[in-house]
Design an enzyme around this catalytic site. Structure first.
Site, PDB file in Angstrom:
ATOM      1  N   SER A   1       0.820  -1.212   0.000  1.00  0.00           N
ATOM      2  CA  SER A   1       0.000   0.000   0.000  1.00  0.00           C
ATOM      3  C   SER A   1       0.855   1.264   0.000  1.00  0.00           C
ATOM      4  O   SER A   1       0.444   2.299  -0.524  1.00  0.00           O
ATOM      5  CB  SER A   1      -0.878   0.059   1.249  1.00  0.00           C
ATOM      6  OG  SER A   1      -1.625  -1.098   1.403  1.00  0.00           O
TER       7      SER A   1
ATOM      8  N   HIS B   1      -1.099  -2.542  -7.216  1.00  0.00           N
ATOM      9  CA  HIS B   1      -1.816  -2.168  -5.990  1.00  0.00           C
ATOM     10  C   HIS B   1      -3.319  -2.278  -6.209  1.00  0.00           C
ATOM     11  O   HIS B   1      -3.926  -1.444  -6.892  1.00  0.00           O
ATOM     12  CB  HIS B   1      -1.421  -0.744  -5.572  1.00  0.00           C
ATOM     13  CG  HIS B   1      -2.041  -0.317  -4.288  1.00  0.00           C
ATOM     14  ND1 HIS B   1      -2.444   0.971  -4.031  1.00  0.00           N
ATOM     15  CD2 HIS B   1      -2.332  -1.018  -3.179  1.00  0.00           C
ATOM     16  CE1 HIS B   1      -2.964   1.039  -2.826  1.00  0.00           C
ATOM     17  NE2 HIS B   1      -2.907  -0.151  -2.288  1.00  0.00           N
TER      18      HIS B   1
ATOM     19  N   GLU C   1      -3.700   0.233  -9.290  1.00  0.00           N
ATOM     20  CA  GLU C   1      -2.581   1.142  -9.549  1.00  0.00           C
ATOM     21  C   GLU C   1      -1.404   0.290 -10.019  1.00  0.00           C
ATOM     22  O   GLU C   1      -0.990  -0.644  -9.315  1.00  0.00           O
ATOM     23  CB  GLU C   1      -2.191   1.902  -8.275  1.00  0.00           C
ATOM     24  CG  GLU C   1      -3.146   3.026  -7.929  1.00  0.00           C
ATOM     25  CD  GLU C   1      -2.711   3.829  -6.697  1.00  0.00           C
ATOM     26  OE1 GLU C   1      -3.032   5.010  -6.620  1.00  0.00           O
ATOM     27  OE2 GLU C   1      -2.055   3.256  -5.791  1.00  0.00           O
TER      28      GLU C   1
ATOM     29  N   ASN D   1      -3.433   6.493  -1.956  1.00  0.00           N
ATOM     30  CA  ASN D   1      -3.253   6.517  -0.506  1.00  0.00           C
ATOM     31  C   ASN D   1      -2.502   7.762  -0.037  1.00  0.00           C
ATOM     32  O   ASN D   1      -2.697   8.236   1.071  1.00  0.00           O
ATOM     33  CB  ASN D   1      -2.524   5.249  -0.035  1.00  0.00           C
ATOM     34  CG  ASN D   1      -3.472   4.064   0.053  1.00  0.00           C
ATOM     35  OD1 ASN D   1      -4.687   4.240  -0.004  1.00  0.00           O
ATOM     36  ND2 ASN D   1      -2.936   2.869   0.182  1.00  0.00           N
TER      37      ASN D   1
HETATM   38  P1  NAI Z   1      -3.665  -9.774   5.916  1.00  0.00           P
HETATM   39  O1  NAI Z   1      -3.034  -9.675   7.228  1.00  0.00           O
HETATM   40  O2  NAI Z   1      -5.134  -9.951   5.808  1.00  0.00           O
HETATM   41  O3  NAI Z   1      -2.992 -10.968   5.097  1.00  0.00           O
HETATM   42  C1  NAI Z   1      -1.620 -11.206   5.024  1.00  0.00           C
HETATM   43  C2  NAI Z   1      -1.430 -12.679   4.773  1.00  0.00           C
HETATM   44  O4  NAI Z   1      -0.072 -12.918   4.421  1.00  0.00           O
HETATM   45  C3  NAI Z   1      -1.713 -13.527   6.024  1.00  0.00           C
HETATM   46  O5  NAI Z   1      -2.687 -14.503   5.688  1.00  0.00           O
HETATM   47  C4  NAI Z   1      -0.364 -14.151   6.335  1.00  0.00           C
HETATM   48  O6  NAI Z   1      -0.480 -15.460   6.841  1.00  0.00           O
HETATM   49  C5  NAI Z   1       0.332 -14.141   5.007  1.00  0.00           C
HETATM   50  N1  NAI Z   1       1.796 -14.110   5.068  1.00  0.00           N
HETATM   51  C6  NAI Z   1       2.577 -13.393   5.886  1.00  0.00           C
HETATM   52  N2  NAI Z   1       3.875 -13.631   5.616  1.00  0.00           N
HETATM   53  C7  NAI Z   1       3.910 -14.530   4.616  1.00  0.00           C
HETATM   54  C8  NAI Z   1       4.932 -15.175   3.887  1.00  0.00           C
HETATM   55  N3  NAI Z   1       6.206 -14.947   4.166  1.00  0.00           N
HETATM   56  N4  NAI Z   1       4.614 -16.061   2.902  1.00  0.00           N
HETATM   57  C9  NAI Z   1       3.311 -16.297   2.629  1.00  0.00           C
HETATM   58  N5  NAI Z   1       2.292 -15.711   3.277  1.00  0.00           N
HETATM   59  C10 NAI Z   1       2.593 -14.834   4.256  1.00  0.00           C
HETATM   60  O7  NAI Z   1      -3.197  -8.486   5.115  1.00  0.00           O
HETATM   61  P2  NAI Z   1      -3.907  -7.770   3.894  1.00  0.00           P
HETATM   62  O8  NAI Z   1      -4.853  -6.754   4.375  1.00  0.00           O
HETATM   63  O9  NAI Z   1      -4.360  -8.799   2.935  1.00  0.00           O
HETATM   64  O10 NAI Z   1      -2.693  -6.967   3.262  1.00  0.00           O
HETATM   65  C11 NAI Z   1      -1.689  -7.590   2.505  1.00  0.00           C
HETATM   66  C12 NAI Z   1      -0.910  -6.558   1.734  1.00  0.00           C
HETATM   67  O11 NAI Z   1      -1.807  -5.856   0.875  1.00  0.00           O
HETATM   68  C13 NAI Z   1      -0.230  -5.497   2.583  1.00  0.00           C
HETATM   69  O12 NAI Z   1       0.972  -5.129   1.965  1.00  0.00           O
HETATM   70  C14 NAI Z   1      -1.221  -4.358   2.569  1.00  0.00           C
HETATM   71  O13 NAI Z   1      -0.615  -3.118   2.796  1.00  0.00           O
HETATM   72  C15 NAI Z   1      -1.710  -4.459   1.137  1.00  0.00           C
HETATM   73  N6  NAI Z   1      -3.029  -3.866   0.893  1.00  0.00           N
HETATM   74  C16 NAI Z   1      -4.033  -3.986   1.809  1.00  0.00           C
HETATM   75  C17 NAI Z   1      -5.272  -3.432   1.556  1.00  0.00           C
HETATM   76  C18 NAI Z   1      -6.404  -3.604   2.511  1.00  0.00           C
HETATM   77  O14 NAI Z   1      -7.396  -2.878   2.389  1.00  0.00           O
HETATM   78  N7  NAI Z   1      -6.339  -4.516   3.438  1.00  0.00           N
HETATM   79  C19 NAI Z   1      -5.534  -2.682   0.299  1.00  0.00           C
HETATM   80  C20 NAI Z   1      -4.426  -2.688  -0.624  1.00  0.00           C
HETATM   81  C21 NAI Z   1      -3.220  -3.239  -0.303  1.00  0.00           C
END
Ligand code: NAI
Ligand code: 3HC
Length: 698
Positions: free
Chosen positions: A406, A427, A439, A477
């Site tokens: 993000s 993104h 994005e 963002n």
């Molecule tokens: P989340 O916490 O829901 O999911 C992250 C997942 O990654 C977890 O299931 C975790 O087990 C897994 N994980 C962690 N380390 C890992 C690894 N080394 N190998 C494989 N899996 C691994 O987080 P979320 O919200 O899905 O965010 C993920 C990314 O997307 C972040 O970089 C966030 O900034 C970005 N993002 C989030 C948005 C949102 O609204 N939540 C919108 C746009 C981007």
């Protein structure tokens, strides 16, 4: 170039064939061609009927939108439709592909309509801030009734041929070449000596509760006015003689066409298409995409995997352990069952997607064959670097490595690999299988064909893809952080979060910033504030009242308490009574005497903050053009489409007045309200953001 309307005769039938690719829009030349064709047919004693057909992929997609805002050119469309209807010859329209807006209006001017089984019809003018302006609001209710006409005109929805047949909009569905089936229908009608049926001769539609309908449409429109105008025009079709109704429609159409709203929506129409047309990608072939990898199956990873599966890509998703893998699969299956329930996919398709196309694993080696990987793990640079190091080791040569980060620096992530030219930011927005924005974040070393592949993937997933440069938060963002801060400042100075949310939803935003914060989770902002605290500029004003709520374990919707209180099973939320107390305590600490804000001032400050940061984003080349920023806000941040986007809004307000306000606000807080250099230059030169859009389109 071929004649915009070709003329040919087939026994007693003259065929007017519209040839204006790509979608047969009713340009002046087409209107003239149709009028001339009618004259020619009527002048030929051997001709008894006229068949109107479209060449290529559509009958007619409507008026030529590029002509709106330019001086009107004869023949005008309402007169053309009336002229067609008044012809002594039998006029038949044979419709295939889309017949939209003026396209359907031309067909309604004909005496009979025949269509292909996969044809669709509709009056989508509302999506351009308009209403049908060539008799659609007068003829459609005479055929389909007031209620159905209001539904079609105020939602702009496309109606399939079988429904159009039921509604009486078309007379017959016959599969085949549109000209051939049209000619056969014409001969059949001539053989039967079928009468000329003018829709305008039919009785006006039975009345409905006009005021309640109007109110309902206006409420749904969240500030958009053209739907309501559509209701009033249909009302005229019920209450007034046809010619008077036409006059009323014309007046309402002219009023809408002159409005800022149609200006904003037409801007959105063209730019949602233009935004992905990058000159540097002309002739650059994207890399082949069959299978993609997704790292992390949390909120975002699961959504991205769902979108990819639905677009026909195979997906390998990697999680950290069996439990996380099972949870990720559960999320994706949950998303896909939503698609199943809505009839978007069949049970067989659901089974194929979940059993064959999706592989969920914990071993990175499973990624050996994928063409592109999207990383969606925790938002932490060290974790991301470690993941990219592993991807670099296991992915095949030429595979693209993308991050869904993000905010983080994609150049730094790319440097963790031996192939920075294959690294890009992709993104997505949450929920990733639903939100339209993507994005495409281009890092310093990203190869051009990798950028082209990012856009090709976006297109395949049905996204609006916008090019962004690297900075903290990219386009959306980064701007969000800024206008959100303006809202926080207003809270410190006396506006309540609820008044702010209310003023902004009244303006047309899907949600106010505080309701959004509750939805996203208050812990995110809390963590960011903590992360940024050490480097904070001494003049930066940052409210901390909400941190007190976080310290008590309340993070918004997911914990049931935030700016609002959420009862399980209830959609409505109520303001949290703790919030005003926390705000008052902080105001006392900071020795702020709260003052009143009008809704108008709230909107103005919020929008000025958005415009100022957006102008900086354009100036720094993070966004290619002002319109790109507009599309990011429209498709990723619930910005009202009828305003066109923040920079379109600024143009319509007058950039001098926007700059004057920013400079006035800067007298209170010079650190936050530093006017954009680009904005100042545009004002000094008397130019607009749209001038920059036009300059870059050349
Ligand atoms: P989340 O916490 O829901 O999911 C992250 C997942 O990654 C977890 O299931 C975790 O087990 C897994 N994980 C962690 N380390 C890992 C690894 N080394 N190998 C494989 N899996 C691994 O987080 P979320 O919200 O899905 O965010 C993920 C990314 O997307 C972040 O970089 C966030 O900034 C970005 N993002 C989030 C948005 C949102 O609204 N939540 C919108 C746009 C981007
Ligand atoms: N006028 C001018 N250009 C149009 C147009 C129109 N009505 N409709 C489409 N185009 C252009 C697009 O801008 C695009 O140009 P580009 O290639 O340079 O970007 C090109 O035609 C192809 O369009 P799409 O990429 O959108 O092609 P799709 O196949 O995905 O969709 C469509 C085709 C369904 C016809 C879609 O373009 C569409 O919905 N068009 C708008 C239809 C519309 O709003 N009609 C009503 C017009 S207002 C009116 O008729 C007023 C009257 O009541 C008086």
């Amino acid at each position: 170039m071929a004649d915009p309307v070709s003329y040919s005769t087939h026994e007693a039938v003259a065929v007017l064939r519209i040839q204006n690719p790509p979608v047969n829009a009713l340009s002046q030349a087409v209107r003239q061609g149709l009028a001339d064709g009618m004259d020619r047919a009527e002048a030929d004693a051997a001709i008894k009927a006229v068949l109107i057909v479209g060449d290529g992929r559509a009958f007619i997609a409507g008026a030529d939108i590029t002509e709106f805002g330019k001086p009107p050119m004869e023949p005008n469309l309402p007169d053309l439709c009336t002229r067609i209807e008044a012809s002594p010859l039998l006029v038949i329209a044979s419709m295939h592909g889309v017949s939209l807006g003026g396209g359907l209006e031309v067909a309604l001017g004909a005496h009979y309509r025949i269509a292909q089984p996969d044809a669709v019809v509709g009056l989508p003018e509302v999506h351009l801030g308009l209403l049908p302006g060539a008799g659609g609001t007068q003829r459609l209710p005479r055929l389909a009734g007031a209620e159905k006409a209001v539904d079609m005109i105020t939602t702009g929805r496309q109606v399939k041929a079988d429904e159009a047949l039921d509604l009486g909009i078309i007379d017959k569905i016959v599969q085949g070449d549109p000209q051939e089936v049209g000619l056969a229908f014409a001969q059949e009608l001539l053989a039967q000596d079928a009468p000329r049926r003018a829709v305008s001769d039919l009785a006006g539609a039975e009345p409905i509760d006009w005021d309640a309908t109007y109110e309902g449409v206006m409420k749904k429109g969240r500030g958009q006015i053209s739907g309501g105008a559509g209701v009033r025009a249909v009302q005229a079709a019920s209450e007034l003689p046809f010619a008077e109704g036409m006059k009323r429609e014309r007046a309402l159409f002219a009023e809408m066409l002159a409005s800022d709203q149609s200006n904003g929506m037409i801007h959105a129409f063209f730019n949602e298409r233009a935004v992905s047309n990058l000159p540097e990608l002309k002739g650059v072939a994207p890399r082949v995409l069959n299978a993609i990898g997704v790292i992390g199956g949390g909120t975002m990873g699961a959504g991205i995997a769902t979108a990819a599966l639905l677009s026909g890509l195979d997906v390998v998703l990697i999680e950290t352990g069996q439990e996380q893998a099972a949870a990720a699969r559960g999320r994706i299956e949950g998303n896909l069952s939503g698609a199943l329930k809505r009839g978007k996919i069949t049970q067989d398709k659901f089974d194929a997607l979940t059993k064959k196309a999706l592989v969920v694993a914990t071993d990175y080696a499973t990624l050996g064959d994928v063409d592109l990987v999207i990383e969606a793990v925790f938002e932490n640079m060290d974790v991301k670097k470690e993941v990219f190091g592993k991807l670099d080791a296991v992915c095949k040569a030429g595979a693209i490595l993308a991050s869904n980060t993000s905010y983080l620096d994609v150049d730094e992530i790319a440097a963790a690999t031996s192939r920075p030219s294959d690294v890009i930011g992709l993104h997505f927005f949450s929920p990733a299988h639903i939100m339209k924005l993507l994005e495409v974040v281009v890092a310093d070393k990203t190869a051009t064909d990798v950028v082209a592949t990012g856009f090709a993937l976006g297109k395949r997933l049905g996204k609006i893809s916008v090019r962004a440069g690297v900075c903290d938060g990219f386009i959306g963002n980064r701007i969000l952080a800024h206008y959100r801060t303006a809202a926080d400042h207003m809270v410190l100075d006396g506006a309540s979060p609820y008044q702010i949310d209310h003023a902004l939803t009244d303006f047309g935003f899907a949600m106010g910033p505080f309701a959004v914060a509750d939805l996203a989770g208050l812990d995110i902002g809390w963590m960011t504030r903590k992360r940024k605290a050490p480097d904070r500029h001494p003049e930066e004003r940052v409210p901390t009242y909400i941190d007190k709520l976080c310290e008590q374990g309340h993070f918004g919707r997911k914990t049931g308490e935030g700016y609002y209180l959420y009862e399980p099973g209830q959609r409505a939320s109520v303001p949290n009574p703790k919030i005003p107390e926390l705000i008052a305590a902080e105001q006392r600490d900071l020795e702020i005497t709260p003052r009143d804000f009008s809704d108008e001032e709230i909107v103005r400050r919020y929008m000025c903050a958005m415009v100022n940061e957006a102008a900086k984003v354009v100036d720094e080349g993070i966004a290619r053009r002002p319109a790109d920023v507009d599309m990011v806000l429209l498709f990723g941040y619930g910005f009202p489409r009828h305003v066109g986007g923040p920079l379109k809004w600024a143009d319509l307000q007058g950039l001098d007045t926007v700059l004057a306000d920013i400079e006035r606000f800067a007298q209170e807080d010079a650190w936050f309200w530093q006017p954009s250099a680009l904005l100042k230059t545009l004002v000094a030169e008397g130019r607009s953001f749209d001038d920059l859009n036009r300059a870059s389109a050349k």
